[in-house]
Design a protein around this motif. Structure first.
Motif, mmCIF file in Angstrom:
data_model
loop_
_atom_site.group_PDB
_atom_site.id
_atom_site.type_symbol
_atom_site.label_atom_id
_atom_site.label_comp_id
_atom_site.label_asym_id
_atom_site.label_seq_id
_atom_site.Cartn_x
_atom_site.Cartn_y
_atom_site.Cartn_z
ATOM 1 N N ASN A 82 36.634 17.788 -11.316
ATOM 2 C CA ASN A 82 36.728 18.376 -9.979
ATOM 3 C C ASN A 82 36.305 17.379 -8.912
ATOM 4 O OD1 ASN A 82 37.722 20.851 -10.767
ATOM 5 N ND2 ASN A 82 35.702 21.789 -10.935
ATOM 6 N N VAL A 83 35.226 16.654 -9.160
ATOM 7 C CA VAL A 83 34.757 15.642 -8.195
ATOM 8 C C VAL A 83 35.817 14.561 -8.027
ATOM 9 C CG1 VAL A 83 33.043 13.822 -7.804
ATOM 10 C CG2 VAL A 83 32.306 16.078 -8.578
ATOM 11 N N GLU A 84 36.370 14.079 -9.131
ATOM 12 C CA GLU A 84 37.376 13.015 -9.064
ATOM 13 C C GLU A 84 38.627 13.479 -8.312
ATOM 14 O OE1 GLU A 84 37.320 9.791 -9.996
ATOM 15 O OE2 GLU A 84 35.219 10.025 -10.536
ATOM 16 N N ILE A 85 39.085 14.699 -8.593
ATOM 17 C CA ILE A 85 40.269 15.216 -7.898
ATOM 18 C C ILE A 85 39.971 15.358 -6.407
ATOM 19 C CG2 ILE A 85 41.803 17.216 -7.630
ATOM 20 C CD1 ILE A 85 41.459 17.647 -10.705
ATOM 21 N N ARG A 86 38.805 15.911 -6.097
ATOM 22 C CA ARG A 86 38.430 16.143 -4.696
ATOM 23 C C ARG A 86 38.331 14.826 -3.925
ATOM 24 N NH1 ARG A 86 34.420 19.391 -5.749
ATOM 25 N NH2 ARG A 86 35.600 21.290 -5.462
ATOM 26 N N GLN A 87 37.856 13.768 -4.576
ATOM 27 C CA GLN A 87 37.628 12.506 -3.876
ATOM 28 C C GLN A 87 38.776 11.513 -3.987
ATOM 29 O OE1 GLN A 87 33.849 11.054 -5.319
ATOM 30 N NE2 GLN A 87 32.721 12.506 -4.070
ATOM 31 N N HIS A 88 39.794 11.834 -4.787
ATOM 32 C CA HIS A 88 40.904 10.897 -4.964
ATOM 33 C C HIS A 88 41.708 10.814 -3.670
ATOM 34 C CE1 HIS A 88 44.890 9.670 -6.824
ATOM 35 N NE2 HIS A 88 44.093 8.640 -6.937
ATOM 36 N N PRO A 89 41.870 9.608 -3.134
ATOM 37 C CA PRO A 89 42.531 9.479 -1.831
ATOM 38 C C PRO A 89 44.053 9.652 -1.902
ATOM 39 C CG PRO A 89 42.005 7.310 -2.704
ATOM 40 C CD PRO A 89 41.434 8.319 -3.667
ATOM 41 N N HIS A 90 44.578 10.301 -0.889
ATOM 42 C CA HIS A 90 46.021 10.432 -0.686
ATOM 43 C C HIS A 90 46.272 10.243 0.803
ATOM 44 C CE1 HIS A 90 45.505 12.886 -4.391
ATOM 45 N NE2 HIS A 90 46.499 12.105 -4.753
ATOM 46 N N PRO A 91 47.383 9.601 1.155
ATOM 47 C CA PRO A 91 47.684 9.454 2.585
ATOM 48 C C PRO A 91 47.877 10.829 3.210
ATOM 49 C CG PRO A 91 49.278 8.263 1.223
ATOM 50 C CD PRO A 91 48.371 9.004 0.304
ATOM 51 N N ARG A 92 47.342 10.981 4.376
ATOM 52 C CA ARG A 92 47.498 12.240 5.112
ATOM 53 C C ARG A 92 48.809 12.190 5.885
ATOM 54 N NH1 ARG A 92 43.319 15.076 3.749
ATOM 55 N NH2 ARG A 92 41.213 14.324 3.985
ATOM 56 N N LYS A 93 49.509 13.314 5.949
ATOM 57 C CA LYS A 93 50.739 13.390 6.733
ATOM 58 C C LYS A 93 50.363 13.431 8.204
ATOM 59 C CE LYS A 93 53.439 15.694 3.220
ATOM 60 N NZ LYS A 93 54.194 16.883 2.848
ATOM 61 N N ALA A 94 51.174 12.789 9.007
ATOM 62 C CA ALA A 94 50.933 12.789 10.452
ATOM 63 C C ALA A 94 51.114 14.193 11.009
ATOM 64 C CB ALA A 94 51.886 11.826 11.149
ATOM 65 N N ALA A 95 50.268 14.544 11.937
ATOM 66 C CA ALA A 95 50.354 15.871 12.564
ATOM 67 C C ALA A 95 51.614 15.958 13.417
ATOM 68 C CB ALA A 95 49.118 16.124 13.418
#
Length: 68
Positions: free
Chosen positions: A53-66
């Motif tokens: 759960n910690v690894e999934i929560r902290q794994h980075p993904h690019p955020r989509k532009a608003a």
């Protein structure tokens, strides 16, 4: 000798009311962690479930532009 007092009750910021993180469907790393988490849950290994759960929560993904 110091006087004894009642125990302090601490709250868990990620307590039972917090939902587990959802693996990103487009990320192979998140998918692997999700499968590991379910395998650990099946054998009752709460420590590995928590670690995943910690690894999934902290794994980075690019955020989509608003959108504007």
């Amino acid at each position: 000798m110091p006087e004894l007092t009642e125990a302090v009750q601490l709250t868990d910021p990620l307590g039972p009311q917090t939902l587990e993180p959802v693996p990103n469907p487009g990320c192979e790393i998140c998918q692997v962690l999700g499968r590991q988490r379910e395998a650990a849950r099946a054998v009752g290994d709460g420590s590995v479930v928590s670690d995943c759960n910690v690894e999934i929560r902290q794994h980075p993904h690019p955020r989509k532009a608003a959108r504007r």
